[in-house]
Design a protein around this motif. Sequence first.
Motif, PDB file in Angstrom:
ATOM      1  N   UNK A  36       0.825  -1.210   0.000  1.00  0.00           N
ATOM      2  CA  UNK A  36       0.000   0.000   0.000  1.00  0.00           C
ATOM      3  C   UNK A  36       0.860   1.262   0.000  1.00  0.00           C
ATOM      4  N   UNK A  37       1.902   1.257   0.825  1.00  0.00           N
ATOM      5  CA  UNK A  37       2.778   2.429   0.915  1.00  0.00           C
ATOM      6  C   UNK A  37       3.519   2.668  -0.401  1.00  0.00           C
ATOM      7  N   UNK A  38       3.988   1.592  -1.028  1.00  0.00           N
ATOM      8  CA  UNK A  38       4.654   1.742  -2.328  1.00  0.00           C
ATOM      9  C   UNK A  38       3.688   2.302  -3.366  1.00  0.00           C
ATOM     10  N   UNK A  44       8.117   8.470  -9.643  1.00  0.00           N
ATOM     11  CA  UNK A  44       9.584   8.511  -9.710  1.00  0.00           C
ATOM     12  C   UNK A  44      10.216   7.924  -8.454  1.00  0.00           C
ATOM     13  N   UNK A  45       9.683   8.254  -7.289  1.00  0.00           N
ATOM     14  CA  UNK A  45      10.216   7.715  -6.037  1.00  0.00           C
ATOM     15  C   UNK A  45      10.006   6.208  -5.968  1.00  0.00           C
ATOM     16  N   UNK A  77      15.583   8.162  -4.373  1.00  0.00           N
ATOM     17  CA  UNK A  77      15.539   6.940  -3.579  1.00  0.00           C
ATOM     18  C   UNK A  77      15.440   7.257  -2.097  1.00  0.00           C
ATOM     19  N   UNK A  78      16.259   8.192  -1.644  1.00  0.00           N
ATOM     20  CA  UNK A  78      16.231   8.567  -0.224  1.00  0.00           C
ATOM     21  C   UNK A  78      14.876   9.169   0.167  1.00  0.00           C
ATOM     22  N   UNK A  79      14.333   9.998  -0.702  1.00  0.00           N
ATOM     23  CA  UNK A  79      13.026  10.589  -0.426  1.00  0.00           C
ATOM     24  C   UNK A  79      11.949   9.512  -0.364  1.00  0.00           C
ATOM     25  N   UNK A  80      11.998   8.576  -1.308  1.00  0.00           N
ATOM     26  CA  UNK A  80      11.031   7.483  -1.306  1.00  0.00           C
ATOM     27  C   UNK A  80      11.129   6.635  -0.053  1.00  0.00           C
ATOM     28  N   UNK A  86       7.794   6.630   6.997  1.00  0.00           N
ATOM     29  CA  UNK A  86       6.691   7.360   7.631  1.00  0.00           C
ATOM     30  C   UNK A  86       5.394   6.561   7.543  1.00  0.00           C
ATOM     31  N   UNK A  87       5.152   5.930   6.403  1.00  0.00           N
ATOM     32  CA  UNK A  87       3.923   5.161   6.219  1.00  0.00           C
ATOM     33  C   UNK A  87       3.888   3.911   7.096  1.00  0.00           C
ATOM     34  N   UNK A  88       5.059   3.393   7.451  1.00  0.00           N
ATOM     35  CA  UNK A  88       5.139   2.168   8.253  1.00  0.00           C
ATOM     36  C   UNK A  88       5.611   2.431   9.680  1.00  0.00           C
ATOM     37  N   UNK A  89       5.574   3.665  10.108  1.00  0.00           N
ATOM     38  CA  UNK A  89       6.149   4.038  11.401  1.00  0.00           C
ATOM     39  C   UNK A  89       5.420   3.441  12.597  1.00  0.00           C
ATOM     40  N   UNK A  90       4.205   2.930  12.400  1.00  0.00           N
ATOM     41  CA  UNK A  90       3.472   2.339  13.518  1.00  0.00           C
ATOM     42  C   UNK A  90       3.710   0.835  13.649  1.00  0.00           C
TER      43      UNK A  90
END
Length: 99
Positions: A36-38, A44-45, A77-80, A86-90
């Motif tokens: 989902x996060x991807x 581009x990311x 890549x780093x930004x992605x 952040x999306x998986x931080x929980x």
Amino acid sequence: MGDGPSRARTMPPHEVDQHGALEATHEAELVHRLELALGQLPEAERTAVVSAIGFAGGSVGAAMELGLEIDDADALTRNGLQLLRAALSDLDPHGAPLR
């Protein structure tokens, strides 16, 4: 206490079975959340992360895939990766929810 190995202790079968099932559930959740996060990443990311990390091409692989300079592909890549974190931080690294 001696210097020898510790004594083996048996575990009830239901504890072993529950442990494996719990880990499989967490892993499935982690994979689902990663997909989902991807999917939410800008194109581009997403391409940079998959090329650099997923296919182990590094910044050079991402640059080749995107037709960019290596430094620009590395930045994407780093930004992605930051967006994915952040999306998986929980979740912990094994996919279990953080408490």
